[in-house]
Design a protein around this motif. Sequence first.
Motif, PDB file in Angstrom:
ATOM      1  N   GLY A  15       0.800  -1.216   0.000  1.00 36.98           N
ATOM      2  CA  GLY A  15       0.000   0.000   0.000  1.00 36.98           C
ATOM      3  C   GLY A  15       0.834   1.268   0.000  1.00 36.98           C
ATOM      4  O   GLY A  15       0.395   2.307   0.485  1.00 36.98           O
ATOM      5  N   SER A  16       2.012   1.215  -0.575  1.00 36.20           N
ATOM      6  CA  SER A  16       2.954   2.329  -0.558  1.00 36.20           C
ATOM      7  C   SER A  16       2.510   3.486  -1.447  1.00 36.20           C
ATOM      8  O   SER A  16       2.156   3.280  -2.614  1.00 36.20           O
ATOM      9  CB  SER A  16       4.327   1.836  -1.028  1.00 36.20           C
ATOM     10  N   TYR A  17       2.568   4.704  -0.913  1.00 34.32           N
ATOM     11  CA  TYR A  17       2.315   5.895  -1.726  1.00 34.32           C
ATOM     12  C   TYR A  17       3.396   6.048  -2.791  1.00 34.32           C
ATOM     13  O   TYR A  17       3.131   6.534  -3.884  1.00 34.32           O
ATOM     14  CB  TYR A  17       2.263   7.154  -0.858  1.00 34.32           C
ATOM     15  N   ASN A  18       4.614   5.644  -2.486  1.00 34.35           N
ATOM     16  CA  ASN A  18       5.697   5.757  -3.462  1.00 34.35           C
ATOM     17  C   ASN A  18       5.500   4.818  -4.634  1.00 34.35           C
ATOM     18  O   ASN A  18       5.694   5.202  -5.788  1.00 34.35           O
ATOM     19  CB  ASN A  18       7.048   5.541  -2.773  1.00 34.35           C
ATOM     20  N   THR A  19       5.084   3.598  -4.358  1.00 35.93           N
ATOM     21  CA  THR A  19       4.791   2.675  -5.451  1.00 35.93           C
ATOM     22  C   THR A  19       3.585   3.171  -6.240  1.00 35.93           C
ATOM     23  O   THR A  19       3.563   3.082  -7.474  1.00 35.93           O
ATOM     24  CB  THR A  19       4.568   1.249  -4.913  1.00 35.93           C
ATOM     25  N   ALA A  20       2.595   3.737  -5.553  1.00 37.07           N
ATOM     26  CA  ALA A  20       1.434   4.312  -6.246  1.00 37.07           C
ATOM     27  C   ALA A  20       1.869   5.471  -7.145  1.00 37.07           C
ATOM     28  O   ALA A  20       1.398   5.598  -8.285  1.00 37.07           O
ATOM     29  CB  ALA A  20       0.392   4.776  -5.231  1.00 37.07           C
ATOM     30  N   LEU A  21       2.778   6.304  -6.655  1.00 38.45           N
ATOM     31  CA  LEU A  21       3.301   7.404  -7.465  1.00 38.45           C
ATOM     32  C   LEU A  21       4.046   6.847  -8.678  1.00 38.45           C
ATOM     33  O   LEU A  21       3.861   7.304  -9.806  1.00 38.45           O
ATOM     34  CB  LEU A  21       4.215   8.292  -6.622  1.00 38.45           C
ATOM     35  N   MET A  22       4.869   5.843  -8.458  1.00 38.05           N
ATOM     36  CA  MET A  22       5.620   5.234  -9.556  1.00 38.05           C
ATOM     37  C   MET A  22       4.664   4.680 -10.618  1.00 38.05           C
ATOM     38  O   MET A  22       4.888   4.841 -11.813  1.00 38.05           O
ATOM     39  CB  MET A  22       6.518   4.117  -9.016  1.00 38.05           C
ATOM     40  N   ARG A  23       3.581   4.074 -10.183  1.00 40.26           N
ATOM     41  CA  ARG A  23       2.625   3.485 -11.132  1.00 40.26           C
ATOM     42  C   ARG A  23       1.779   4.541 -11.844  1.00 40.26           C
ATOM     43  O   ARG A  23       1.167   4.255 -12.870  1.00 40.26           O
ATOM     44  CB  ARG A  23       1.762   2.463 -10.418  1.00 40.26           C
ATOM     45  N   LEU A 148       2.565  15.207   2.636  1.00 35.80           N
ATOM     46  CA  LEU A 148       1.185  14.928   3.027  1.00 35.80           C
ATOM     47  C   LEU A 148       0.503  14.022   1.998  1.00 35.80           C
ATOM     48  O   LEU A 148      -0.608  14.272   1.536  1.00 35.80           O
ATOM     49  CB  LEU A 148       0.406  16.230   3.225  1.00 35.80           C
ATOM     50  N   ALA A 149       1.203  12.967   1.636  1.00 41.18           N
ATOM     51  CA  ALA A 149       0.759  12.066   0.562  1.00 41.18           C
ATOM     52  C   ALA A 149      -0.633  11.509   0.810  1.00 41.18           C
ATOM     53  O   ALA A 149      -1.379  11.277  -0.153  1.00 41.18           O
ATOM     54  CB  ALA A 149       1.762  10.927   0.389  1.00 41.18           C
ATOM     55  N   GLN A 150      -1.002  11.325   2.039  1.00 36.47           N
ATOM     56  CA  GLN A 150      -2.317  10.763   2.338  1.00 36.47           C
ATOM     57  C   GLN A 150      -3.453  11.657   1.825  1.00 36.47           C
ATOM     58  O   GLN A 150      -4.581  11.184   1.640  1.00 36.47           O
ATOM     59  CB  GLN A 150      -2.470  10.488   3.838  1.00 36.47           C
ATOM     60  N   THR A 151      -3.165  12.910   1.524  1.00 36.09           N
ATOM     61  CA  THR A 151      -4.181  13.816   0.984  1.00 36.09           C
ATOM     62  C   THR A 151      -4.138  13.894  -0.541  1.00 36.09           C
ATOM     63  O   THR A 151      -4.994  14.531  -1.149  1.00 36.09           O
ATOM     64  CB  THR A 151      -4.011  15.242   1.553  1.00 36.09           C
ATOM     65  N   LYS A 152      -3.163  13.265  -1.153  1.00 36.04           N
ATOM     66  CA  LYS A 152      -2.960  13.384  -2.595  1.00 36.04           C
ATOM     67  C   LYS A 152      -3.378  12.134  -3.382  1.00 36.04           C
ATOM     68  O   LYS A 152      -3.485  12.178  -4.600  1.00 36.04           O
ATOM     69  CB  LYS A 152      -1.479  13.670  -2.898  1.00 36.04           C
ATOM     70  N   PHE A 153      -3.578  11.038  -2.677  1.00 34.77           N
ATOM     71  CA  PHE A 153      -3.940   9.773  -3.307  1.00 34.77           C
ATOM     72  C   PHE A 153      -5.317   9.326  -2.825  1.00 34.77           C
ATOM     73  O   PHE A 153      -5.673   9.548  -1.670  1.00 34.77           O
ATOM     74  CB  PHE A 153      -2.913   8.681  -2.957  1.00 34.77           C
ATOM     75  N   ASP A 154      -6.062   8.673  -3.699  1.00 30.89           N
ATOM     76  CA  ASP A 154      -7.345   8.104  -3.310  1.00 30.89           C
ATOM     77  C   ASP A 154      -7.085   7.024  -2.257  1.00 30.89           C
ATOM     78  O   ASP A 154      -6.231   6.148  -2.481  1.00 30.89           O
ATOM     79  CB  ASP A 154      -8.037   7.497  -4.539  1.00 30.89           C
ATOM     80  N   PRO A 155      -7.774   7.056  -1.126  1.00 34.84           N
ATOM     81  CA  PRO A 155      -7.474   6.096  -0.054  1.00 34.84           C
ATOM     82  C   PRO A 155      -7.787   4.644  -0.400  1.00 34.84           C
ATOM     83  O   PRO A 155      -7.225   3.738   0.210  1.00 34.84           O
ATOM     84  CB  PRO A 155      -8.338   6.575   1.115  1.00 34.84           C
ATOM     85  N   HIS A 156      -8.636   4.407  -1.389  1.00 39.47           N
ATOM     86  CA  HIS A 156      -9.007   3.035  -1.734  1.00 39.47           C
ATOM     87  C   HIS A 156      -8.239   2.494  -2.937  1.00 39.47           C
ATOM     88  O   HIS A 156      -7.799   1.358  -2.929  1.00 39.47           O
ATOM     89  CB  HIS A 156     -10.516   2.956  -1.991  1.00 39.47           C
ATOM     90  N   THR A 157      -8.052   3.326  -3.954  1.00 41.17           N
ATOM     91  CA  THR A 157      -7.396   2.872  -5.183  1.00 41.17           C
ATOM     92  C   THR A 157      -5.919   3.254  -5.253  1.00 41.17           C
ATOM     93  O   THR A 157      -5.188   2.745  -6.090  1.00 41.17           O
ATOM     94  CB  THR A 157      -8.086   3.471  -6.415  1.00 41.17           C
ATOM     95  N   LEU A 158      -5.492   4.182  -4.400  1.00 40.84           N
ATOM     96  CA  LEU A 158      -4.146   4.765  -4.402  1.00 40.84           C
ATOM     97  C   LEU A 158      -3.838   5.507  -5.701  1.00 40.84           C
ATOM     98  O   LEU A 158      -2.677   5.728  -6.040  1.00 40.84           O
ATOM     99  CB  LEU A 158      -3.075   3.717  -4.114  1.00 40.84           C
ATOM    100  N   GLU A 159      -4.858   5.920  -6.428  1.00 41.02           N
ATOM    101  CA  GLU A 159      -4.658   6.722  -7.627  1.00 41.02           C
ATOM    102  C   GLU A 159      -4.268   8.141  -7.220  1.00 41.02           C
ATOM    103  O   GLU A 159      -4.837   8.713  -6.292  1.00 41.02           O
ATOM    104  CB  GLU A 159      -5.943   6.760  -8.452  1.00 41.02           C
TER     105      GLU A 159
END
Length: 185
Positions: A15-23, A148-159
């Motif tokens: 559930g990494s924000y960094n991996t979500a950013l990479m994707r 503050l990545a938790q505010t920048k990504f969708d909490p369910h899809t990590l988009e």
Amino acid sequence: MVLNVVTISGSLRKGSYNTALMRALPKLAPSNLHLSEAPPYDGMPLYNADVQAAGFPGEVTTFAEAIRKADGIIIVSPEYNWTIPGGLKNALDWVSRLENQPFREKPVAIQSASGGPLGGARMQYHLRMALTYLSAFVFGIPEVFVGLAQTKFDPHTLELKDDPTRKVVADQLAAFAKFVARFKG
């Protein structure tokens, strides 16, 4: 000119924000930037010269070969205890011992995301130092720090849903494509 760029996440967490950013990068990249994920490095043993003397593990050589074949690299990593995550640092330590060290004269961009306000800035500083030692050509600006990545990504899809962040990332990718093209051309 098509530029083949390998992406590496510094996080091993699902559930990494960094991996979500990479994707999120392929949708934000210019059309000439072809992005693919590096082979996993989480199976590499801790670096040990005795293990090296017996032969480089297959995970190390596979990871290194993907870097060698790429025109450029993008590393997207969290900050652990104000520095580079151990798994990523271990992968760098392993490939640094190879003959024909794969990061030598390779263009590398860095991005980071964190739940705190600094967005991984201290990790980026330390990673720049390690990559400079490896003779990589570290890309400068624009930089990408997603605080503050938790505010920048969708909490369910990590988009990645934050438009200003998407723009900064797209701007960096466009500039990095020009940087990589200088070395390829």
